[in-house]
Design a protein around this motif. Sequence first.
Motif, PDB file in Angstrom:
ATOM      1  N   THR A   1       0.844  -1.369   0.017  1.00 43.95           N
ATOM      2  CA  THR A   1       0.143  -0.007   0.128  1.00 43.95           C
ATOM      3  C   THR A   1       0.915   1.291   0.120  1.00 43.95           C
ATOM      4  OG1 THR A   1      -1.823  -1.030   1.143  1.00 43.95           O
ATOM      5  CG2 THR A   1      -1.676   1.217   1.392  1.00 43.95           C
ATOM      6  N   ALA A   2       1.774   1.322   0.643  1.00 51.57           N
ATOM      7  CA  ALA A   2       2.868   2.384   0.813  1.00 51.57           C
ATOM      8  C   ALA A   2       3.402   2.512  -0.511  1.00 51.57           C
ATOM      9  CB  ALA A   2       3.749   2.262   1.981  1.00 51.57           C
ATOM     10  N   ALA A   3       4.008   1.348  -1.104  1.00 53.60           N
ATOM     11  CA  ALA A   3       4.617   1.508  -2.276  1.00 53.60           C
ATOM     12  C   ALA A   3       3.686   1.996  -3.515  1.00 53.60           C
ATOM     13  CB  ALA A   3       4.967   0.340  -2.873  1.00 53.60           C
ATOM     14  N   PHE A   4       2.280   1.817  -3.329  1.00 53.00           N
ATOM     15  CA  PHE A   4       1.332   2.214  -4.370  1.00 53.00           C
ATOM     16  C   PHE A   4       0.984   3.651  -4.191  1.00 53.00           C
ATOM     17  CE2 PHE A   4      -3.251   2.829  -4.981  1.00 53.00           C
ATOM     18  CZ  PHE A   4      -3.309   2.493  -6.447  1.00 53.00           C
ATOM     19  N   LEU A   5       1.084   4.131  -3.071  1.00 52.38           N
ATOM     20  CA  LEU A   5       0.568   5.638  -2.667  1.00 52.38           C
ATOM     21  C   LEU A   5       1.835   6.418  -3.182  1.00 52.38           C
ATOM     22  CD1 LEU A   5      -1.289   5.152   0.678  1.00 52.38           C
ATOM     23  CD2 LEU A   5      -2.190   5.823  -1.591  1.00 52.38           C
ATOM     24  N   LYS A   6       3.066   5.800  -2.960  1.00 48.91           N
ATOM     25  CA  LYS A   6       4.319   6.629  -3.183  1.00 48.91           C
ATOM     26  C   LYS A   6       4.582   6.514  -4.677  1.00 48.91           C
ATOM     27  CE  LYS A   6       9.217   6.777  -2.186  1.00 48.91           C
ATOM     28  NZ  LYS A   6      10.240   6.100  -1.569  1.00 48.91           N
ATOM     29  N   ALA A   7       3.912   5.780  -5.410  1.00 43.57           N
ATOM     30  CA  ALA A   7       3.826   5.878  -6.746  1.00 43.57           C
ATOM     31  C   ALA A   7       2.958   6.628  -7.473  1.00 43.57           C
ATOM     32  CB  ALA A   7       3.921   4.316  -7.568  1.00 43.57           C
ATOM     33  N   GLY A   8       2.123   7.488  -6.706  1.00 41.32           N
ATOM     34  CA  GLY A   8       0.814   8.367  -7.132  1.00 41.32           C
ATOM     35  C   GLY A   8      -0.236   7.621  -7.138  1.00 41.32           C
ATOM     36  N   GLY A   9      -0.418   6.395  -6.766  1.00 40.72           N
ATOM     37  CA  GLY A   9      -1.708   5.732  -6.638  1.00 40.72           C
ATOM     38  C   GLY A   9      -2.631   6.409  -5.712  1.00 40.72           C
ATOM     39  N   GLU A  10      -4.007   6.396  -6.129  1.00 42.99           N
ATOM     40  CA  GLU A  10      -5.018   6.653  -5.192  1.00 42.99           C
ATOM     41  C   GLU A  10      -6.093   5.746  -4.619  1.00 42.99           C
ATOM     42  OE1 GLU A  10      -7.400   9.892  -6.901  1.00 42.99           O
ATOM     43  OE2 GLU A  10      -5.278  10.772  -7.521  1.00 42.99           O
ATOM     44  N   ILE A  11      -6.552   5.737  -3.178  1.00 47.61           N
ATOM     45  CA  ILE A  11      -7.204   4.643  -2.890  1.00 47.61           C
ATOM     46  C   ILE A  11      -8.747   5.440  -2.763  1.00 47.61           C
ATOM     47  CG2 ILE A  11      -8.151   3.495  -0.761  1.00 47.61           C
ATOM     48  CD1 ILE A  11      -4.875   3.318   0.001  1.00 47.61           C
ATOM     49  N   GLN A  12      -9.484   4.842  -3.415  1.00 46.48           N
ATOM     50  CA  GLN A  12     -11.034   5.310  -3.510  1.00 46.48           C
ATOM     51  C   GLN A  12     -11.933   4.357  -2.372  1.00 46.48           C
ATOM     52  OE1 GLN A  12     -12.282   3.965  -7.381  1.00 46.48           O
ATOM     53  NE2 GLN A  12     -11.243   5.385  -8.545  1.00 46.48           N
ATOM     54  N   GLN A  13     -12.660   5.071  -1.815  1.00 43.17           N
ATOM     55  CA  GLN A  13     -13.519   4.685  -0.685  1.00 43.17           C
ATOM     56  C   GLN A  13     -14.740   4.213  -1.608  1.00 43.17           C
ATOM     57  OE1 GLN A  13     -13.422   6.194   2.725  1.00 43.17           O
ATOM     58  NE2 GLN A  13     -15.443   5.253   3.662  1.00 43.17           N
ATOM     59  N   ILE A  14     -15.223   3.004  -1.279  1.00 44.13           N
ATOM     60  CA  ILE A  14     -16.579   2.535  -1.762  1.00 44.13           C
ATOM     61  C   ILE A  14     -17.439   2.628  -1.000  1.00 44.13           C
ATOM     62  CG2 ILE A  14     -17.430   0.401  -3.202  1.00 44.13           C
ATOM     63  CD1 ILE A  14     -15.050   1.659  -4.468  1.00 44.13           C
ATOM     64  N   ALA A  15     -18.708   2.924  -1.487  1.00 47.00           N
ATOM     65  CA  ALA A  15     -19.943   2.962  -0.373  1.00 47.00           C
ATOM     66  C   ALA A  15     -20.132   1.526   0.010  1.00 47.00           C
ATOM     67  CB  ALA A  15     -21.035   3.683  -1.306  1.00 47.00           C
TER      68      ALA A  15
END
Length: 58
Positions: free
Chosen positions: A21-35
């Motif tokens: 998760t940290a690597a994904f965010l560092k690479a510019g990824g975004e986490i979406q919140q699903i209802a």
Amino acid sequence: MAVKSKKSAASETHLSIKEQTAAFLKAGGEIQQIAKGVSGREDNSGSRQIVLGKNSSR
């Protein structure tokens, strides 16, 4: 002789997910919140019923 401490599988999995998760965010990824109640399943056609046990004539 040194004794290695054993990590539990859950602990290793938790650490792995945290690192990924940290690597994904560092690479510019975004986490979406699903209802709540929303499914990731796109194709809702077809049977979702499974049959366990011996195959019997239908």
